[in-house]
Design a protein around this motif. Structure first.
Motif, PDB file in Angstrom:
ATOM      1  N   GLY A  35       7.695  26.867 -35.444  1.00 21.72           N
ATOM      2  CA  GLY A  35       8.206  27.810 -34.467  1.00 21.72           C
ATOM      3  C   GLY A  35       7.518  27.716 -33.118  1.00 21.72           C
ATOM      4  O   GLY A  35       6.402  27.186 -32.999  1.00 21.72           O
ATOM      5  N   VAL A  36       8.226  28.205 -32.114  1.00 22.44           N
ATOM      6  CA  VAL A  36       7.721  28.260 -30.746  1.00 22.44           C
ATOM      7  C   VAL A  36       7.935  29.682 -30.234  1.00 22.44           C
ATOM      8  O   VAL A  36       9.030  30.231 -30.358  1.00 22.44           O
ATOM      9  CB  VAL A  36       8.459  27.264 -29.826  1.00 22.44           C
ATOM     10  N   MET A  37       6.897  30.264 -29.683  1.00 23.47           N
ATOM     11  CA  MET A  37       6.998  31.605 -29.111  1.00 23.47           C
ATOM     12  C   MET A  37       6.704  31.544 -27.614  1.00 23.47           C
ATOM     13  O   MET A  37       5.774  30.858 -27.183  1.00 23.47           O
ATOM     14  CB  MET A  37       6.026  32.579 -29.782  1.00 23.47           C
ATOM     15  N   GLY A  38       7.500  32.265 -26.827  1.00 23.11           N
ATOM     16  CA  GLY A  38       7.276  32.359 -25.386  1.00 23.11           C
ATOM     17  C   GLY A  38       6.830  33.757 -25.005  1.00 23.11           C
ATOM     18  O   GLY A  38       7.403  34.744 -25.464  1.00 23.11           O
ATOM     19  N   LEU A  39       5.785  33.859 -24.189  1.00 18.81           N
ATOM     20  CA  LEU A  39       5.271  35.148 -23.731  1.00 18.81           C
ATOM     21  C   LEU A  39       5.269  35.174 -22.212  1.00 18.81           C
ATOM     22  O   LEU A  39       4.835  34.200 -21.570  1.00 18.81           O
ATOM     23  CB  LEU A  39       3.861  35.402 -24.253  1.00 18.81           C
ATOM     24  N   GLN A  40       5.748  36.255 -21.649  1.00 20.68           N
ATOM     25  CA  GLN A  40       5.845  36.399 -20.196  1.00 20.68           C
ATOM     26  C   GLN A  40       4.855  37.443 -19.719  1.00 20.68           C
ATOM     27  O   GLN A  40       4.842  38.571 -20.212  1.00 20.68           O
ATOM     28  CB  GLN A  40       7.257  36.820 -19.797  1.00 20.68           C
ATOM     29  N   ASP A  41       4.018  37.060 -18.769  1.00 20.03           N
ATOM     30  CA  ASP A  41       3.079  38.006 -18.152  1.00 20.03           C
ATOM     31  C   ASP A  41       3.526  38.219 -16.713  1.00 20.03           C
ATOM     32  O   ASP A  41       3.731  37.259 -15.969  1.00 20.03           O
ATOM     33  CB  ASP A  41       1.658  37.441 -18.185  1.00 20.03           C
ATOM     34  N   GLY A  42       3.676  39.469 -16.307  1.00 15.44           N
ATOM     35  CA  GLY A  42       4.153  39.768 -14.960  1.00 15.44           C
ATOM     36  C   GLY A  42       3.058  39.632 -13.913  1.00 15.44           C
ATOM     37  O   GLY A  42       1.861  39.614 -14.221  1.00 15.44           O
ATOM     38  N   LEU A  43       3.473  39.533 -12.645  1.00 16.26           N
ATOM     39  CA  LEU A  43       2.532  39.490 -11.536  1.00 16.26           C
ATOM     40  C   LEU A  43       1.997  40.885 -11.272  1.00 16.26           C
ATOM     41  O   LEU A  43       2.720  41.874 -11.345  1.00 16.26           O
ATOM     42  CB  LEU A  43       3.218  38.957 -10.279  1.00 16.26           C
ATOM     43  N   ARG A  44       0.710  40.956 -10.958  1.00 20.01           N
ATOM     44  CA  ARG A  44       0.123  42.254 -10.621  1.00 20.01           C
ATOM     45  C   ARG A  44       0.637  42.736  -9.272  1.00 20.01           C
ATOM     46  O   ARG A  44       0.905  41.925  -8.376  1.00 20.01           O
ATOM     47  CB  ARG A  44      -1.409  42.139 -10.547  1.00 20.01           C
ATOM     48  N   PRO A  45       0.769  44.041  -9.106  1.00 22.59           N
ATOM     49  CA  PRO A  45       1.127  44.562  -7.776  1.00 22.59           C
ATOM     50  C   PRO A  45       0.101  44.097  -6.748  1.00 22.59           C
ATOM     51  O   PRO A  45      -1.103  44.200  -6.958  1.00 22.59           O
ATOM     52  CB  PRO A  45       1.065  46.087  -7.970  1.00 22.59           C
ATOM     53  N   GLY A  46       0.583  43.571  -5.648  1.00 22.81           N
ATOM     54  CA  GLY A  46      -0.318  43.110  -4.600  1.00 22.81           C
ATOM     55  C   GLY A  46      -0.793  41.680  -4.747  1.00 22.81           C
ATOM     56  O   GLY A  46      -1.594  41.212  -3.931  1.00 22.81           O
ATOM     57  N   ALA A  47      -0.306  40.954  -5.765  1.00 24.93           N
ATOM     58  CA  ALA A  47      -0.757  39.571  -5.945  1.00 24.93           C
ATOM     59  C   ALA A  47      -0.370  38.701  -4.751  1.00 24.93           C
ATOM     60  O   ALA A  47      -1.178  37.913  -4.251  1.00 24.93           O
ATOM     61  CB  ALA A  47      -0.171  38.997  -7.235  1.00 24.93           C
ATOM     62  N   ARG A  48       0.864  38.871  -4.273  1.00 28.11           N
ATOM     63  CA  ARG A  48       1.300  38.075  -3.111  1.00 28.11           C
ATOM     64  C   ARG A  48       0.477  38.435  -1.877  1.00 28.11           C
ATOM     65  O   ARG A  48       0.090  37.566  -1.093  1.00 28.11           O
ATOM     66  CB  ARG A  48       2.780  38.331  -2.839  1.00 28.11           C
ATOM     67  N   ALA A  49       0.224  39.739  -1.697  1.00 33.83           N
ATOM     68  CA  ALA A  49      -0.550  40.173  -0.531  1.00 33.83           C
ATOM     69  C   ALA A  49      -1.965  39.622  -0.579  1.00 33.83           C
ATOM     70  O   ALA A  49      -2.541  39.267   0.458  1.00 33.83           O
ATOM     71  CB  ALA A  49      -0.576  41.700  -0.469  1.00 33.83           C
ATOM     72  N   ALA A  50      -2.548  39.546  -1.781  1.00 29.01           N
ATOM     73  CA  ALA A  50      -3.898  38.998  -1.922  1.00 29.01           C
ATOM     74  C   ALA A  50      -3.943  37.536  -1.482  1.00 29.01           C
ATOM     75  O   ALA A  50      -4.861  37.122  -0.752  1.00 29.01           O
ATOM     76  CB  ALA A  50      -4.358  39.130  -3.371  1.00 29.01           C
ATOM     77  N   VAL A  51      -2.971  36.770  -1.907  1.00 34.15           N
ATOM     78  CA  VAL A  51      -2.915  35.361  -1.512  1.00 34.15           C
ATOM     79  C   VAL A  51      -2.732  35.249   0.004  1.00 34.15           C
ATOM     80  O   VAL A  51      -3.364  34.414   0.665  1.00 34.15           O
ATOM     81  CB  VAL A  51      -1.768  34.639  -2.256  1.00 34.15           C
ATOM     82  N   GLN A  52      -1.893  36.116   0.572  1.00 32.79           N
ATOM     83  CA  GLN A  52      -1.638  36.063   2.014  1.00 32.79           C
ATOM     84  C   GLN A  52      -2.893  36.415   2.809  1.00 32.79           C
ATOM     85  O   GLN A  52      -3.133  35.838   3.880  1.00 32.79           O
ATOM     86  CB  GLN A  52      -0.499  37.018   2.383  1.00 32.79           C
ATOM     87  N   HIS A  53      -3.706  37.345   2.311  1.00 29.87           N
ATOM     88  CA  HIS A  53      -4.975  37.676   2.977  1.00 29.87           C
ATOM     89  C   HIS A  53      -5.816  36.417   3.169  1.00 29.87           C
ATOM     90  O   HIS A  53      -6.428  36.220   4.226  1.00 29.87           O
ATOM     91  CB  HIS A  53      -5.769  38.678   2.130  1.00 29.87           C
ATOM     92  N   LEU A  54      -5.854  35.575   2.146  1.00 28.36           N
ATOM     93  CA  LEU A  54      -6.659  34.356   2.217  1.00 28.36           C
ATOM     94  C   LEU A  54      -6.041  33.336   3.167  1.00 28.36           C
ATOM     95  O   LEU A  54      -6.738  32.723   3.976  1.00 28.36           O
ATOM     96  CB  LEU A  54      -6.812  33.760   0.822  1.00 28.36           C
ATOM     97  N   LEU A  55      -4.730  33.170   3.052  1.00 25.79           N
ATOM     98  CA  LEU A  55      -4.062  32.197   3.916  1.00 25.79           C
ATOM     99  C   LEU A  55      -4.205  32.574   5.390  1.00 25.79           C
ATOM    100  O   LEU A  55      -4.285  31.695   6.256  1.00 25.79           O
ATOM    101  CB  LEU A  55      -2.582  32.098   3.534  1.00 25.79           C
ATOM    102  N   ASP A  56      -4.251  33.859   5.685  1.00 24.22           N
ATOM    103  CA  ASP A  56      -4.354  34.317   7.070  1.00 24.22           C
ATOM    104  C   ASP A  56      -5.647  33.880   7.743  1.00 24.22           C
ATOM    105  O   ASP A  56      -5.698  33.772   8.975  1.00 24.22           O
ATOM    106  CB  ASP A  56      -4.243  35.848   7.132  1.00 24.22           C
ATOM    107  N   VAL A  57      -6.702  33.661   6.964  1.00 20.00           N
ATOM    108  CA  VAL A  57      -7.980  33.245   7.551  1.00 20.00           C
ATOM    109  C   VAL A  57      -8.330  31.802   7.178  1.00 20.00           C
ATOM    110  O   VAL A  57      -9.484  31.378   7.282  1.00 20.00           O
ATOM    111  CB  VAL A  57      -9.127  34.201   7.132  1.00 20.00           C
ATOM    112  N   GLY A  58      -7.328  31.052   6.706  1.00 18.98           N
ATOM    113  CA  GLY A  58      -7.532  29.633   6.439  1.00 18.98           C
ATOM    114  C   GLY A  58      -8.279  29.314   5.166  1.00 18.98           C
ATOM    115  O   GLY A  58      -8.849  28.225   5.035  1.00 18.98           O
ATOM    116  N   VAL A  59      -8.302  30.236   4.209  1.00 19.00           N
ATOM    117  CA  VAL A  59      -8.946  29.995   2.913  1.00 19.00           C
ATOM    118  C   VAL A  59      -7.896  29.495   1.927  1.00 19.00           C
ATOM    119  O   VAL A  59      -6.804  30.066   1.829  1.00 19.00           O
ATOM    120  CB  VAL A  59      -9.610  31.279   2.372  1.00 19.00           C
ATOM    121  N   GLU A  60      -8.219  28.428   1.209  1.00 18.52           N
ATOM    122  CA  GLU A  60      -7.275  27.850   0.260  1.00 18.52           C
ATOM    123  C   GLU A  60      -7.344  28.581  -1.084  1.00 18.52           C
ATOM    124  O   GLU A  60      -8.392  28.583  -1.733  1.00 18.52           O
ATOM    125  CB  GLU A  60      -7.569  26.369   0.036  1.00 18.52           C
TER     126      GLU A  60
END
Length: 361
Positions: free
Chosen positions: A183-208
């Motif tokens: 058998g194969v089981m698939g599990l989905q974990d959702g994105l945390r609120p603010g995950a996109r904003a956290a990444v954007q904070h870093l991109l705004d100051v040139g952090v990879e």
């Protein structure tokens, strides 16, 4: 001699004034106060300075960018095995575990009214899965593709389904009984609120941003696309993440790690800057950046704030020094009277202070 002395005093007054000495400290103080209002604590001045030099920030995915609360979305039997049997075997193997994947499997069994199999002798292999003996007496293996490879169990029959689930960003659990995949089981974990904003904070100051995860490459790539993260490090077990962080720093970059203690302690300890969620005020709070909340946006904001504080301190210093320096050169070449140099220095300092005051407002 009197004229030379006047020129020397003018230059000294222009370049060695209180603004030059204090403007950088005022910008650092502003950053510290802004951080405290948001529940962010820099452990030391060195931690703030290092955070301002971060070039790469690695997220330990589960519990930071991901909710850490996966749900079972797919139960795909292989061969003639019933889906309920696949779920019962998996629940039996995970019955003694408390990590999010095990919790999700046991919850799914309870909701569907499936009784976990009476599994014996479970042997947990951290980051890979579980080997045990099913109630039928056959060897049972539940876990990742890497564990199946280690146990020499072929997954070729389910490869298309595995790739399909991973392409959707789902974590795949494989179930083998008696040396054969059932058998194969698939599990989905959702994105945390603010995950996109956290990444954007870093991109705004040139952090990879870097995604550090134990999931398969296809799963990590799907998550990375959703968050605009190009750099992924998949299939890294929790115990190996310290070495992975050191590899990120091998080129000389200052590396930050965002994670949770104690689950991500190995990665946090290896980082130049460690940002631990919900660690402020704890008795074991020894990380460089400590957060009162478990909001990943605050961790990314701390790095952004340190970068901005460093930039603003430099700009404030330039505003303070350049007018006086320019006037001093004019005095030196007899183009301006000596009194202009200190006056220009005062004007530069006032401009820098007004700029700082406007930012605070």
């Amino acid at each position: 001699p009197l004229v030379i002395a006047m020129f020397a005093v003018a230059a000294q007054t222009a370049l060695a004034n209180a603004g030059v000495a204090q403007i950088g400290a005022l910008h650092v103080l502003e950053a510290v106060l802004v951080a405290l209002r948001r529940g962010i604590v820099f452990r030391s001045a060195e931690a703030l300075d290092k955070a301002g030099r971060v070039a790469v920030a690695a997220f330990c995915a589960r519990g930071t960018l991901l909710l850490g609360e996966p749900e079972v979305t797919n139960i795909e039997p292989v061969g003639e095995t019933e889906p309920e049997r696949v779920l019962a075997l998996t629940a039996g193997a995970e019955a003694g575990e408390t990590h999010p994947m095990a919790t999700a499997v046991l919850r799914a069994a309870r909701v569907r009214g499936v009784r976990p199999d009476g599994v014996r002798s479970p042997n947990v292999q951290a980051g890979l899965g579980v080997t045990a003996v099913a109630s039928s007496g056959q060897p049972l293996v539940v876990g990742s593709r890497a564990l199946m490879l280690k146990e020499r169990i072929s997954v070729a029959a389910a490869e298309p389904k595995i790739l399909e689930l991973e392409a959707m960003g789902r974590t795949v659990l494989l179930v083998a009984l008696g040396g054969h995949l059932v058998g194969v089981m698939g599990l989905q974990d959702g994105l945390r609120p603010g995950a996109r904003a956290a990444v954007q904070h870093l991109l705004d100051v040139g952090v990879e941003p870097v995604l550090l995860s134990g999931d398969a490459r296809e799963t990590c790539e799907a998550i990375g696309r959703a968050l605009d993260i190009e750099h992924i490090r998949p299939e890294v077990l929790p115990g190996d993440r310290g070495d992975e962080v050191r590899r990120l720093a091998a080129g000389g970059a200052t590396v930050a790690v965002v994670g949770r203690s104690p689950g991500d302690d190995v990665a946090l300890a290896a980082a130049d800057v460690s940002a631990a969620l919900s660690s402020a005020g704890s008795s074991t709070a020894e990380w460089g950046v400590q957060l009162a909340s478990d909001d990943v946006r605050d961790a990314a904001f701390a790095i952004r704030l340190a970068h901005r504080a460093k930039q603003e301190a430099r700009l404030g210093l330039l505003l303070t020094v350049v007018p006086g320096l320019g006037a001093s050169l004019g005095v030196a070449f007899a183009l301006l009277p000596p009194a202009v140099a200190p006056l220009s220095a005062v004007m530069g300092t006032v401009a820098a202070l007004f700029r700082l005051r406007s930012r605070e407002g």
